[in-house]
Design an enzyme around this catalytic site. Structure first.
Site, PDB file in Angstrom:
ATOM      1  N   LYS A 191      -2.425  -2.049  -3.188  1.00 18.82           N
ATOM      2  CA  LYS A 191      -3.493  -1.214  -2.606  1.00 18.82           C
ATOM      3  C   LYS A 191      -3.112   0.251  -2.789  1.00 18.82           C
ATOM      4  O   LYS A 191      -2.447   0.844  -1.936  1.00 18.82           O
ATOM      5  CB  LYS A 191      -3.659  -1.564  -1.121  1.00 18.82           C
ATOM      6  CG  LYS A 191      -4.653  -0.662  -0.390  1.00 18.82           C
ATOM      7  CD  LYS A 191      -5.097  -1.249   0.930  1.00 18.82           C
ATOM      8  CE  LYS A 191      -5.956  -0.272   1.703  1.00 18.82           C
ATOM      9  NZ  LYS A 191      -6.656  -0.871   2.835  1.00 18.82           N
ATOM     10  N   GLU A 211       0.820  -1.224   0.000  1.00 18.04           N
ATOM     11  CA  GLU A 211       0.000   0.000   0.000  1.00 18.04           C
ATOM     12  C   GLU A 211       0.851   1.270   0.000  1.00 18.04           C
ATOM     13  O   GLU A 211       1.252   1.753   1.058  1.00 18.04           O
ATOM     14  CB  GLU A 211      -0.934   0.017   1.230  1.00 18.04           C
ATOM     15  CG  GLU A 211      -1.805   1.269   1.270  1.00 18.04           C
ATOM     16  CD  GLU A 211      -2.782   1.316   2.449  1.00 18.04           C
ATOM     17  OE1 GLU A 211      -2.721   0.421   3.327  1.00 18.04           O
ATOM     18  OE2 GLU A 211      -3.585   2.243   2.495  1.00 18.04           O
TER      19      GLU A 211
HETATM   20  P1  13P Z   1      -9.349   4.211   4.067  1.00 15.20           P
HETATM   21  O1  13P Z   1     -10.183   3.437   3.104  1.00 15.20           O
HETATM   22  O2  13P Z   1     -10.127   4.841   5.190  1.00 15.20           O
HETATM   23  O3  13P Z   1      -8.416   5.164   3.386  1.00 15.20           O
HETATM   24  O4  13P Z   1      -8.411   3.172   4.788  1.00 15.20           O
HETATM   25  C1  13P Z   1      -7.766   2.214   4.022  1.00 15.20           C
HETATM   26  C2  13P Z   1      -6.556   1.769   4.712  1.00 15.20           C
HETATM   27  O5  13P Z   1      -6.406   0.616   4.987  1.00 15.20           O
HETATM   28  C3  13P Z   1      -5.525   2.763   5.037  1.00 15.20           C
HETATM   29  O6  13P Z   1      -4.343   2.091   5.418  1.00 15.20           O
END
Ligand code: 13P
Length: 344
Positions: free
Chosen positions: A219, A177
């Site tokens: 992600k 991510e």
């Molecule tokens: P949000 O969808 O609230 O941005 O959170 C996703 C997430 O896992 C952030 O690390």
């Protein structure tokens, strides 16, 4: 490393037109959101809230996986079932956030580097014993005056790749991510540019560290203008910018891309994901799905407010948002779903 097993789990995480739920807020973040919703900031409230989520009947229709946090993976539902087991009873794979948060980066004012590699091999072994099937690590890239720097992007990319390699060694599918934040007044083109540079750097590092691309999930953020930008774009413009950026950077071997919501409302996040899937599905090498936290959870948290009596209404709101996300994955979300009785 067992490549066949990693591939199988990664495909399972994006199968059947479903997605993921991030319920892995760190204690400080959970407390901040609880305080805003008038909920007590303590361990039992966090347990009860996560219990409400995993006990929502029907959630398995919309989710292949849910991301837990260290405190939660060790807790139990009111009925004495561990959270990983409770998820598995709904056919939802349990995952675990393993980073230790984004911290100020030395010599890089206003930029952050994610920590958490120390002892990670041992922690991954323990999480596997506790039932985790996949993991998550979040890096944060900020857009601002002369940032992000190359140093910040490259260092975060290397840490993501080292984390991903350790996960695969332990048999866990890494969710990678790199989040380009929505904060700021930059335009859509600037977000596209920074997201493209970031994803190029991340995939270079993933390849250098010999991460099995077939056994991971990306992600990313959607490509959107800064929240304070004067020019907000249409859903179809955002969908085009996001898909274009991903096509230039994400290898076809990656089975799925699961977006974070990043501060978009549930309605916005679903409309934009749906626009991507309705316009481009069939022309993309990877699945485009969701790994939302706020865009699925927020209305439920606001309704619950820490009161047992509000649990059924909060669960209904949670299931509604999860069903909307699933419709978006199918390219079939419409604003009318927000009022329809069918999805409620
Ligand atoms: P949000 O969808 O609230 O941005 O959170 C996703 C997430 O896992 C952030 O690390």
């Amino acid at each position: 490393m067992n490549p066949a097993k990693l591939r199988e789990t990664a495909l399972a995480l994006v199968a059947d037109d479903k997605g993921l739920l991030a319920m892995d807020e760190s204690t400080p973040t959970a407390n901040k959101r609880f305080a805003a919703a008038g909920i007590p900031e303590n361990e039992e409230a966090r347990r009860a809230y996560r219990d409400l989520i995993v006990s929502t009947v029907g959630l398995g229709e919309c989710l292949n996986g849910a991301i837990l946090v260290d405190e939660t993976i060790r807790q139990q539902t009111r009925n004495g079932i561990s959270f990983p087991k409770a998820l598995e009873q709904q056919n939802i794979l349990p995952g675990i956030k393993v980073d230790a948060g984004a911290k100020p980066m030395a010599a890089h004012p206003a930029e952050k580097l994610t920590s958490g590699l120390d002892g990670l091999r041992e922690r991954l072994a323990e999480y596997t014993r506790l039932g985790a099937k996949f993991a998550k690590w979040r890096a944060v890239i900020t857009i601002g005056d002369r940032i992000p720097s190359l140093g910040c992007i490259e260092a975060n990319g290397l840490l993501l790749a080292l984390y991903a390699a350790l996960c695969q060694e332990a048999g866990l599918v890494p969710i990678v991510e790199p989040e380009v934040l929505m904060d700021g007044d930059h335009d859509l083109a600037r977000c596209a540019d920074v997201t493209e540079t970031t994803l190029h750097a991340v995939f270079q590092q993933l390849v250098s560290q010999r991460v099995l691309l077939e056994g991971m999930i990306l992600k990313p953020n959607m490509v959107v203008p800064g929240q304070k930008s004067e020019r907000q774009s249409s859903d179809s413009e955002l969908a085009e910018a996001t898909v274009h950026t991903l096509l230039r950077t994400v290898p076809a071997a990656v089975p799925g891309i699961a977006f974070l919501s990043g501060g978009q409302s549930g309605e916005q996040a679903c409309a934009r994901l749906s626009a991507m899937n309705s316009s481009y599905r069939g022309r993309l090498p990877w699945a485009l799905t969701y790994s939302f936290a706020r865009a699925i959870q927020q209305p439920a948290m606001d309704i619950w407010r820490g009161e047992d009596a509000n649990v059924p209404a909060a669960q209904k709101a949670l299931l509604h948002r999860a069903r909307c996300a699933r419709a978006a994955r199918q390219g079939q979300y419409t604003a009318a779903m927000e009022n329809s009785q069918e999805s409620r």
